[in-house]
Design a protein around this motif. Sequence first.
Motif, mmCIF file in Angstrom:
data_model
loop_
_atom_site.group_PDB
_atom_site.id
_atom_site.type_symbol
_atom_site.label_atom_id
_atom_site.label_comp_id
_atom_site.label_asym_id
_atom_site.label_seq_id
_atom_site.Cartn_x
_atom_site.Cartn_y
_atom_site.Cartn_z
ATOM 1 N N HIS A 77 3.355 -2.288 -10.926
ATOM 2 C CA HIS A 77 3.186 -3.086 -12.137
ATOM 3 C C HIS A 77 3.289 -2.227 -13.390
ATOM 4 O O HIS A 77 3.764 -2.669 -14.420
ATOM 5 C CB HIS A 77 1.838 -3.813 -12.123
ATOM 6 C CG HIS A 77 0.694 -2.949 -12.499
ATOM 7 N ND1 HIS A 77 0.059 -2.132 -11.588
ATOM 8 C CD2 HIS A 77 0.089 -2.737 -13.694
ATOM 9 C CE1 HIS A 77 -0.911 -1.479 -12.201
ATOM 10 N NE2 HIS A 77 -0.917 -1.828 -13.469
ATOM 11 N N SER A 81 6.074 -2.482 -16.381
ATOM 12 C CA SER A 81 5.639 -2.567 -17.768
ATOM 13 C C SER A 81 6.338 -1.515 -18.618
ATOM 14 O O SER A 81 6.762 -1.773 -19.738
ATOM 15 C CB SER A 81 4.119 -2.406 -17.858
ATOM 16 O OG SER A 81 3.682 -2.476 -19.182
ATOM 17 N N GLN A 117 0.834 1.204 -19.701
ATOM 18 C CA GLN A 117 -0.038 0.845 -18.586
ATOM 19 C C GLN A 117 -1.392 0.356 -19.076
ATOM 20 O O GLN A 117 -1.982 -0.569 -18.509
ATOM 21 C CB GLN A 117 -0.219 2.033 -17.641
ATOM 22 C CG GLN A 117 -1.029 1.668 -16.398
ATOM 23 C CD GLN A 117 -1.216 2.829 -15.469
ATOM 24 O OE1 GLN A 117 -0.787 3.944 -15.751
ATOM 25 N NE2 GLN A 117 -1.858 2.586 -14.339
ATOM 26 N N ASP A 120 -1.932 -3.306 -19.865
ATOM 27 C CA ASP A 120 -2.049 -4.213 -18.728
ATOM 28 C C ASP A 120 -3.506 -4.263 -18.279
ATOM 29 O O ASP A 120 -4.108 -3.221 -17.997
ATOM 30 C CB ASP A 120 -1.159 -3.719 -17.590
ATOM 31 C CG ASP A 120 -1.035 -4.721 -16.468
ATOM 32 O OD1 ASP A 120 -1.942 -5.559 -16.305
ATOM 33 O OD2 ASP A 120 -0.026 -4.659 -15.741
ATOM 34 N N GLN A 121 -4.062 -5.459 -18.176
ATOM 35 C CA GLN A 121 -5.462 -5.584 -17.794
ATOM 36 C C GLN A 121 -5.706 -5.055 -16.390
ATOM 37 O O GLN A 121 -6.829 -4.695 -16.031
ATOM 38 C CB GLN A 121 -5.899 -7.050 -17.886
ATOM 39 C CG GLN A 121 -7.403 -7.253 -17.786
ATOM 40 C CD GLN A 121 -7.811 -8.680 -18.080
ATOM 41 O OE1 GLN A 121 -6.962 -9.537 -18.299
ATOM 42 N NE2 GLN A 121 -9.096 -8.938 -18.078
ATOM 43 N N GLN A 122 -4.657 -4.983 -15.560
ATOM 44 C CA GLN A 122 -4.794 -4.450 -14.213
ATOM 45 C C GLN A 122 -5.269 -3.005 -14.229
ATOM 46 O O GLN A 122 -5.833 -2.510 -13.241
ATOM 47 C CB GLN A 122 -3.448 -4.547 -13.485
ATOM 48 C CG GLN A 122 -3.449 -4.052 -12.047
ATOM 49 C CD GLN A 122 -4.307 -4.916 -11.133
ATOM 50 O OE1 GLN A 122 -4.614 -6.057 -11.492
ATOM 51 N NE2 GLN A 122 -4.669 -4.395 -9.983
ATOM 52 N N CYS A 123 -5.074 -2.330 -15.360
ATOM 53 C CA CYS A 123 -5.542 -0.948 -15.485
ATOM 54 C C CYS A 123 -7.045 -0.850 -15.231
ATOM 55 O O CYS A 123 -7.525 0.133 -14.657
ATOM 56 C CB CYS A 123 -5.196 -0.416 -16.872
ATOM 57 S SG CYS A 123 -5.770 1.250 -17.211
ATOM 58 N N GLU A 124 -7.793 -1.850 -15.647
ATOM 59 C CA GLU A 124 -9.241 -1.840 -15.445
ATOM 60 C C GLU A 124 -9.580 -1.857 -13.960
ATOM 61 O O GLU A 124 -10.543 -1.215 -13.516
ATOM 62 C CB GLU A 124 -9.882 -3.027 -16.162
ATOM 63 C CG GLU A 124 -9.677 -3.001 -17.671
ATOM 64 C CD GLU A 124 -10.351 -4.171 -18.372
ATOM 65 O OE1 GLU A 124 -11.284 -4.771 -17.764
ATOM 66 O OE2 GLU A 124 -9.976 -4.491 -19.508
ATOM 67 N N THR A 125 -8.787 -2.583 -13.175
ATOM 68 C CA THR A 125 -9.010 -2.612 -11.726
ATOM 69 C C THR A 125 -8.736 -1.255 -11.109
ATOM 70 O O THR A 125 -9.479 -0.786 -10.233
ATOM 71 C CB THR A 125 -8.110 -3.680 -11.087
ATOM 72 O OG1 THR A 125 -8.379 -4.958 -11.673
ATOM 73 C CG2 THR A 125 -8.341 -3.750 -9.583
ATOM 74 N N LEU A 126 -7.662 -0.596 -11.555
ATOM 75 C CA LEU A 126 -7.351 0.741 -11.032
ATOM 76 C C LEU A 126 -8.449 1.735 -11.380
ATOM 77 O O LEU A 126 -8.838 2.565 -10.551
ATOM 78 C CB LEU A 126 -6.018 1.220 -11.594
ATOM 79 C CG LEU A 126 -4.752 0.629 -10.965
ATOM 80 C CD1 LEU A 126 -3.532 1.056 -11.752
ATOM 81 C CD2 LEU A 126 -4.629 1.068 -9.513
ATOM 82 N N THR A 129 -11.374 0.918 -8.946
ATOM 83 C CA THR A 129 -11.174 1.160 -7.518
ATOM 84 C C THR A 129 -10.816 2.602 -7.202
ATOM 85 O O THR A 129 -11.219 3.131 -6.165
ATOM 86 C CB THR A 129 -10.067 0.234 -6.980
ATOM 87 O OG1 THR A 129 -8.856 0.444 -7.734
ATOM 88 C CG2 THR A 129 -10.483 -1.219 -7.096
ATOM 89 N N ARG A 289 -9.725 0.794 -22.855
ATOM 90 C CA ARG A 289 -9.290 1.270 -21.535
ATOM 91 C C ARG A 289 -8.938 2.749 -21.562
ATOM 92 O O ARG A 289 -9.257 3.502 -20.643
ATOM 93 C CB ARG A 289 -8.090 0.438 -21.062
ATOM 94 C CG ARG A 289 -8.434 -1.020 -20.792
ATOM 95 C CD ARG A 289 -7.189 -1.863 -20.546
ATOM 96 N NE ARG A 289 -7.533 -3.289 -20.590
ATOM 97 C CZ ARG A 289 -6.793 -4.224 -21.148
ATOM 98 N NH1 ARG A 289 -5.633 -3.889 -21.730
ATOM 99 N NH2 ARG A 289 -7.181 -5.481 -21.152
#
Length: 399
Positions: A77, A81, A117, A120-126, A129, A289
Motif C-alpha cells: 500500500h 501511494s 506513507q 495513509d492511515q494504515q501507517c498507524e496499524t504498522l 503491529t 504519525r
Amino acid sequence: MPQSPAERAPKRQRNDLLGPNQLWVPMLGGRRIPLHDVEEDSPGGETTSADDAHHRINTWRTEWQRAREGVDPVPEHAQASIKQEESSSALGKRKRASPDRSPTPIDRGPREDKDAQYRDQQCETLLATQGSSFMTPSQLGVATPSRRLCQILLETKQSVPEKSLFHDGFFQETCQRLRNWNHARIIRDISPLIVPSAETLAIYGTKHLDVLAESVNESWKCSCAVPGVATPQPDYSVGFRLDAFSDSQRTVLSWLNTDSSGLSLFKATPHVYLPFLSCETAPLDVADRQNAHSMSLAVRGVTLLFYILGREQELHRQILAFSISHDDTSVRIYGHYPVIDGRDKKYYRHLIKDFSFTANNGREKWTAYKFVKNVYDIWMPEHFGRICSVLDQVRVIRG
C-alpha cells in the motif's frame, strides 16, 4: 583524555546540570518547586550482574532480529501511494531510486516520497503491529509525576524574542499572510517561533545546551526504524552530541549496537544521539504519525538502557520524549512514554496541549516556544544526568 561538557563545567554548574535535587522550577505567581518533587520513589539502587546484563542485551538483539525477518521494508500500500504521488507531480522533478538498488527503510528517495506513507492511515496499524507504538494514551495514562511535570513545563515563565513575526505589532499581518505560504515558507519563518533552536540558544549564551545536537530535515539513517515504515526524517529534532559523553560512556554506546547492520537504537543521525524532541510541520494527523514513529524510537532507546540493568520499571509510564506537530494555525504538544509489563514494552503518547496559535489575537502564540525552552532548561539536564549515570553503571558491570 578529552572531557565532556558536563565534566568541564565547574562543580556547582555540573551539579545543576546533572543533579535533579539541585533543580528548582519557578512557577507562575513566584512559587519555586524542586524538580525532584515530581519524581516517584524508584528502585534506583538496584544492580544486576555482568552475566545478567549480557543476557538481557543478547535477548533483546535476538528478539529485534526476529522482528525484522520476513518483513517487507516497503508495504504494497505504501508503494502504491508513493507511485501515485510521483505520477501526480506535474513538473516531474522528483527523483526515483536507481534501478539497481532495492528500496529499503533507510534509502527510499526524496522527502516527498517518505511523507507519502504517513499520509495513509494504515501507517498507524504498522506502527502498532511492528513497533508496539500506539497513537493513543495507555489505559492508565502517564504517571502522576509526569503529568505534573507537563504542567510545570507549560506554566513556568520564559523569555521570548523581542522582535519577530509574532511580535504584537506584526502578528495580525503575519496571520493574514500565512494563508498563502507554502510548506517550506512556514518551516522557515514560523517553525522556529514554535520550536526554538537548541543550538542557536547555546550560541546566544545558554551554555547548558552545549550538550545538545539538532538535525533539520535529516533522515534518521542510523536508527532502527520500525520495520515496514519509512525511516523518520523530522523537520527538526534534538538529541545529544557524542562529545557530550565521556570516553567510557561513548564506548558503552558503541558496544550497544543492535545487530551487524550497524544500526543503533541510540543514534538517529551520525551526530544526534538519544533524541528526545521532534517537530513536524504538516497536516496535523500526518505530523502526528511522523512524530509517533520517531519518538517511539527515542523512548525505546532509553528503555533499553534501563532494561540492561534490570531497572526498566523506573520508566514505567514516565514521559521520556516530546513532540510538536503544527500546521499554519494549530499546534499539538505530546509526551511519549513506555508501558512496561515484564518483557512486554509498548509505547504511547500523552496529549499535553492542543491549541490554535492564531486564535484569540494570538493569546497562545508563545505557548509552544516557552514549553520547549522549559524542556531544554528544566527537564533535559535531569534526563541527561540519568542517561549518563546508567551508561556509567553499564560500564562498571561490563568491566
